[in-house]
Design an enzyme around this catalytic site. Structure first.
Site, PDB file in Angstrom:
ATOM      1  N   LYS A 160       1.039  -1.276   0.023  1.00 16.17           N
ATOM      2  CA  LYS A 160       0.117  -0.041   0.010  1.00 16.17           C
ATOM      3  C   LYS A 160       0.815   1.195   0.199  1.00 16.17           C
ATOM      4  O   LYS A 160       1.808   1.382   0.652  1.00 16.17           O
ATOM      5  CB  LYS A 160      -0.979   0.181   1.251  1.00 16.17           C
ATOM      6  CG  LYS A 160      -1.861  -1.229   1.346  1.00 16.17           C
ATOM      7  CD  LYS A 160      -2.637  -1.168   2.444  1.00 16.17           C
ATOM      8  CE  LYS A 160      -3.718  -0.063   2.474  1.00 16.17           C
ATOM      9  NZ  LYS A 160      -4.721  -0.062   3.694  1.00 16.17           N
ATOM     10  N   LYS A 203      -1.169  -7.145   5.922  1.00 16.80           N
ATOM     11  CA  LYS A 203      -1.863  -8.610   5.835  1.00 16.80           C
ATOM     12  C   LYS A 203      -2.865  -8.258   4.648  1.00 16.80           C
ATOM     13  O   LYS A 203      -3.801  -7.167   5.044  1.00 16.80           O
ATOM     14  CB  LYS A 203      -2.191  -9.123   7.374  1.00 16.80           C
ATOM     15  CG  LYS A 203      -2.868 -10.419   6.976  1.00 16.80           C
ATOM     16  CD  LYS A 203      -2.091 -11.647   6.843  1.00 16.80           C
ATOM     17  CE  LYS A 203      -2.805 -13.023   6.345  1.00 16.80           C
ATOM     18  NZ  LYS A 203      -1.886 -13.951   5.787  1.00 16.80           N
ATOM     19  N   HIS A 210     -16.081  -2.873   4.772  1.00 12.46           N
ATOM     20  CA  HIS A 210     -15.364  -1.739   4.984  1.00 12.46           C
ATOM     21  C   HIS A 210     -16.441  -1.035   6.116  1.00 12.46           C
ATOM     22  O   HIS A 210     -17.429  -0.599   5.569  1.00 12.46           O
ATOM     23  CB  HIS A 210     -15.299  -0.683   3.842  1.00 12.46           C
ATOM     24  CG  HIS A 210     -14.608   0.646   3.898  1.00 12.46           C
ATOM     25  ND1 HIS A 210     -13.271   0.946   3.821  1.00 12.46           N
ATOM     26  CD2 HIS A 210     -15.134   1.629   4.755  1.00 12.46           C
ATOM     27  CE1 HIS A 210     -13.285   2.192   4.182  1.00 12.46           C
ATOM     28  NE2 HIS A 210     -14.253   2.588   4.756  1.00 12.46           N
ATOM     29  N   ASN A 292      -9.092   9.610   7.438  1.00 18.89           N
ATOM     30  CA  ASN A 292      -9.074  10.663   6.168  1.00 18.89           C
ATOM     31  C   ASN A 292      -9.490  11.785   7.032  1.00 18.89           C
ATOM     32  O   ASN A 292     -10.569  11.992   7.831  1.00 18.89           O
ATOM     33  CB  ASN A 292     -10.360  10.259   5.352  1.00 18.89           C
ATOM     34  CG  ASN A 292     -10.092   9.118   4.362  1.00 18.89           C
ATOM     35  OD1 ASN A 292     -10.960   8.201   4.063  1.00 18.89           O
ATOM     36  ND2 ASN A 292      -8.772   9.029   3.889  1.00 18.89           N
ATOM     37  N   ARG A 294     -10.299  14.882   6.366  1.00 17.06           N
ATOM     38  CA  ARG A 294     -11.120  15.749   5.554  1.00 17.06           C
ATOM     39  C   ARG A 294     -12.674  15.388   5.811  1.00 17.06           C
ATOM     40  O   ARG A 294     -12.796  14.274   6.080  1.00 17.06           O
ATOM     41  CB  ARG A 294     -10.476  15.561   4.388  1.00 17.06           C
ATOM     42  CG  ARG A 294     -10.514  14.222   3.970  1.00 17.06           C
ATOM     43  CD  ARG A 294     -10.237  14.150   2.313  1.00 17.06           C
ATOM     44  NE  ARG A 294      -9.671  12.691   2.081  1.00 17.06           N
ATOM     45  CZ  ARG A 294     -10.795  11.752   1.626  1.00 17.06           C
ATOM     46  NH1 ARG A 294     -12.068  12.085   1.532  1.00 17.06           N
ATOM     47  NH2 ARG A 294     -10.226  10.609   1.268  1.00 17.06           N
TER      48      ARG A 294
HETATM   49  P1  ADP Z   1      -7.676   4.522   0.357  1.00 18.35           P
HETATM   50  O1  ADP Z   1      -7.007   5.483   0.756  1.00 18.35           O
HETATM   51  O2  ADP Z   1      -7.424   4.186  -1.269  1.00 18.35           O
HETATM   52  O3  ADP Z   1      -8.992   4.621   0.612  1.00 18.35           O
HETATM   53  P2  ADP Z   1      -7.695   2.203   2.136  1.00 18.35           P
HETATM   54  O4  ADP Z   1      -6.703   2.181   3.066  1.00 18.35           O
HETATM   55  O5  ADP Z   1      -8.700   3.019   2.928  1.00 18.35           O
HETATM   56  O6  ADP Z   1      -7.016   3.255   0.913  1.00 18.35           O
HETATM   57  O7  ADP Z   1      -8.193   0.979   1.698  1.00 18.35           O
HETATM   58  C1  ADP Z   1      -9.168   1.173   0.634  1.00 18.35           C
HETATM   59  C2  ADP Z   1      -9.940  -0.220   0.471  1.00 18.35           C
HETATM   60  O8  ADP Z   1      -8.956  -1.129   0.166  1.00 18.35           O
HETATM   61  C3  ADP Z   1     -10.778  -0.648   1.819  1.00 18.35           C
HETATM   62  O9  ADP Z   1     -11.802  -0.069   1.993  1.00 18.35           O
HETATM   63  C4  ADP Z   1     -10.519  -2.143   1.424  1.00 18.35           C
HETATM   64  O10 ADP Z   1     -11.605  -2.728   0.744  1.00 18.35           O
HETATM   65  C5  ADP Z   1      -9.482  -2.493   0.823  1.00 18.35           C
HETATM   66  N1  ADP Z   1      -8.467  -2.598   1.633  1.00 18.35           N
HETATM   67  C6  ADP Z   1      -7.514  -1.936   2.241  1.00 18.35           C
HETATM   68  N2  ADP Z   1      -6.562  -2.488   3.199  1.00 18.35           N
HETATM   69  C7  ADP Z   1      -6.971  -3.739   3.124  1.00 18.35           C
HETATM   70  C8  ADP Z   1      -6.424  -4.957   3.667  1.00 18.35           C
HETATM   71  N3  ADP Z   1      -5.380  -4.916   4.526  1.00 18.35           N
HETATM   72  N4  ADP Z   1      -7.017  -6.461   3.331  1.00 18.35           N
HETATM   73  C9  ADP Z   1      -7.926  -6.333   2.771  1.00 18.35           C
HETATM   74  N5  ADP Z   1      -8.607  -5.306   1.871  1.00 18.35           N
HETATM   75  C10 ADP Z   1      -8.068  -4.044   2.270  1.00 18.35           C
HETATM   76  P1  ADP Z   2     -13.739   8.802   0.211  1.00 17.73           P
HETATM   77  O1  ADP Z   2     -12.352   8.488   1.110  1.00 17.73           O
HETATM   78  O2  ADP Z   2     -14.121  10.445   0.891  1.00 17.73           O
HETATM   79  O3  ADP Z   2     -14.607   7.956   0.845  1.00 17.73           O
HETATM   80  P2  ADP Z   2     -12.641   8.402  -2.007  1.00 17.73           P
HETATM   81  O4  ADP Z   2     -11.287   7.887  -1.676  1.00 17.73           O
HETATM   82  O5  ADP Z   2     -13.300   7.176  -2.715  1.00 17.73           O
HETATM   83  O6  ADP Z   2     -13.483   8.966  -1.075  1.00 17.73           O
HETATM   84  O7  ADP Z   2     -12.347   9.187  -3.162  1.00 17.73           O
HETATM   85  C1  ADP Z   2     -12.152  10.656  -2.693  1.00 17.73           C
HETATM   86  C2  ADP Z   2     -11.046  11.060  -3.852  1.00 17.73           C
HETATM   87  O8  ADP Z   2     -11.535  11.156  -4.875  1.00 17.73           O
HETATM   88  C3  ADP Z   2      -9.931  11.942  -3.305  1.00 17.73           C
HETATM   89  O9  ADP Z   2      -9.038  11.463  -2.496  1.00 17.73           O
HETATM   90  C4  ADP Z   2      -9.379  12.199  -4.665  1.00 17.73           C
HETATM   91  O10 ADP Z   2      -8.523  11.131  -5.252  1.00 17.73           O
HETATM   92  C5  ADP Z   2     -10.620  12.046  -5.635  1.00 17.73           C
HETATM   93  N1  ADP Z   2     -10.957  13.454  -6.009  1.00 17.73           N
HETATM   94  C6  ADP Z   2     -10.564  14.661  -5.839  1.00 17.73           C
HETATM   95  N2  ADP Z   2     -11.302  15.553  -6.167  1.00 17.73           N
HETATM   96  C7  ADP Z   2     -12.408  15.234  -6.406  1.00 17.73           C
HETATM   97  C8  ADP Z   2     -13.586  15.774  -6.909  1.00 17.73           C
HETATM   98  N3  ADP Z   2     -13.834  17.190  -6.951  1.00 17.73           N
HETATM   99  N4  ADP Z   2     -14.831  14.960  -7.234  1.00 17.73           N
HETATM  100  C9  ADP Z   2     -14.308  13.815  -7.059  1.00 17.73           C
HETATM  101  N5  ADP Z   2     -13.517  13.085  -6.505  1.00 17.73           N
HETATM  102  C10 ADP Z   2     -12.554  13.809  -6.308  1.00 17.73           C
HETATM  103 MG    MG Z   3      -9.795   4.713   2.189  1.00 16.38          MG
END
Ligand code: ADP
Ligand code: ADP
Ligand code: MG
Length: 453
Positions: A160, A203, A210, A292, A294
């Protein structure tokens, strides 16, 4: 206390519109910033003032610290709201705001440093006693270390990006022979998306749900949670549908989630709106994955079940006011579901689509909220995120909310552009979704089983 009378919104799309609307209701003037290609965007039309800050390239406009700060100084705003994405978790930008005496509507730069970067957040959470996914102690510097750590954790592992977001910069690896490719791909994707190739290893939890907790903290040390959201409908680790509250969860686990989230908020003295994200296995064991720092895309489902306007609360907090409620004032009412409508083609691997929206009808009626920035004749641009609208519904229970969501997606009409609406409808009608027994593998299973491969 800072009286905020004018806010610059450093974003575009639906979230910029969402923030402008909150400001208007609070009698706060707004300044939109926009890229040249965005001159016909709704946020530009709705704001009291609008300043063009550069061309379509993100580093020249929506990521251009100097141009945004210059616009803020010139228009004499007291505060900047970053929305989500873009500069919302950029500690350097927050420090730059602090230097010119402009309030950043969000946490301090130090808090973002502590929580916005995933690997650092893991360390902070360990110290707060929050369960995290087993994984590397720090960043992984080279392939040799990656092999060693993956071996220790045990396959499958997930590589990641520490700067990750929106599901980008993440690769699963089931076997040591595939580690080199996964490691390189994750780094490359992270570098392209976030200009930061640093990765760590976790892992890989198979088939998790989620679940996340919304929190709010003020500058006086008060913090509350605003209950939980389920965001397990995901494609490529990116959320597609979110709901609140989570219905199929034991009260014991629910309470434990609230306790952990509140403890974490207190431990870091969190300020503004934030979300603690967890993955949960079949036995309801849950592990922190990231915070997050924000406002989030899915914040409206929480607003609908609590009656709290999270954006207005962020602004009040930034002004230095105490939270307008205590934990005991907060209750949930009914059930809410959000469907993200994207301009993309499910038949072409969900390729983002640009083009003119010739016709447009949004559903409405009792318990329906549409957060969007598109209008009839609007030209969807290829430079930005493909999310063009959020359909959010509120019902007295999950079944009612689901019926409403289905009705809305049957009613919505976006003419001239391919969208994911029919695919979203397929999910809503899926038995597992209907029975509320789904996890993050639901969409993948659907895609394998039908024409959308
Ligand atoms: P992002 O910043 O892209 O949102 P996250 O760490 O929140 O990244 O992970 C996004 C999604 O990826 C999670 O909602 C989950 O579905 C999957 N994911 C993240 N970490 C794991 C993990 N260790 N094992 C399985 N699925 C994961
Ligand atoms: P959240 O974490 O809020 O559930 P996601 O990780 O699925 O949402 O998506 C948020 C991401 O969308 C931001 O981190 C960025 O990569 C992208 N993004 C940035 N600006 C915008 C925008 N104006 N509209 C939609 N998505 C955006
Ligand atoms: Mg996330």
């Amino acid at each position: 206390m800072t009286m905020i009378q004018k806010v610059l919104i450093a974003n575009r799309g639906e979230i910029a519109v969402r923030i402008i609307r909150a400001c208007r209701e609070l009698n706060i003037k707004t300044v939109a910033v926009y890229a040249t290609v965005d001159r016909d965007s709704l946020h530009v039309k709705l704001a009291d003032e609008a300043i063009c800050i550069g061309d379509h390239r993100l580093e020249n406009s929506y990521l251009n610290h100097n141009a945004i700060l210059q616009a803020a100084v010139n228009t004499q705003v007291q505060a900047i709201h970053p929305g989500f994405g873009f500069l919302s978790e950029n500690a350097d930008f927050v420090r730059a705001c602090e230097r010119v005496g402009i309030t950043f509507i969000g946490p301090s730069a130090d808090l973002i440093d502590k929580m916005g970067d995933k690997q650092t957040a893991r360390e902070t959470m360990i110290a707060a006693g929050v369960p995290i996914v087993p994984g590397s102690k720090g960043l992984i510097h080279d392939l040799a270390q990656a092999y060693q750590v993956a071996q220790e954790i045990g396959y499958p592992v997930l590589i990641k990006a520490t700067a990750g977001g929106g599901g980008k910069g993440m690769r699963v690896c089931y076997d040591a022979s595939l580690l080199e490719d996964a490691f390189n791909q994750a780094r490359q994707e992270a570098f392209n998306a976030f200009n930061n190739a640093d990765v760590y290893i976790e892992k890989f939890v198979e088939g998790p749900r989620h679940i996340e907790i919304q929190i709010l903290g003020d500058k006086h040390g008060n913090s509350v949670h605003l209950f939980e959201r389920e965001c397990s409908v995901q494609r490529n680790n990116q959320k597609m549908i979110e709901e609140a509250p989570v219905q199929n969860l034991s009260s014991k686990t629910r309470k434990k989630l609230y306790d952990v989230a509140t403890k974490a908020a207190k431990q870091v003295q969190y300020v503004s709106a934030g979300t603690l994200e967890f993955i949960m296995d079949k036995d309801e064991n849950f592990y922190f994955i990231e915070m997050n720092t924000r406002i989030q895309v899915e914040h409206p489902v929480t607003e609908l079940i609590t009656g709290v306007d999270i954006v207005k609360e962020q602004i009040r907090i930034a002004e230095g006011k105490p939270l307008s409620f205590k934990q005991s004032d907060l209750k949930t009412n009914g059930h809410a579901i959000e469907i993200r409508v994207n301009a993309e083609d499910p038949d072409q691997g969900f390729r983002p689509m640009a083009g003119t929206l010739n016709g447009l009808h949004f559903p409405g009626g009792n318990g329906v909220r549409i957060d969007s920035f598109v209008y009839q004749g609007y030209k969807i641009l290829p430079f930005y995120d493909s999310m063009i609208a959020k359909v959010i519904v509120h019902g007295s229970n999950r079944d009612e909310a689901m019926e409403k969501a289905i009705r809305c997606l049957e009613e919505i009409d976006l003419d001239g552009i391919k969208t994911n609406v029919d695919f979203q409808l397929e999910i809503l009608l899926n038995q597992k979704f209907q029975d509320n027994v789904y996890d993050t593998t639901l969409v993948q299973t659907l895609l394998k089983g039908d024409k959308h491969v």
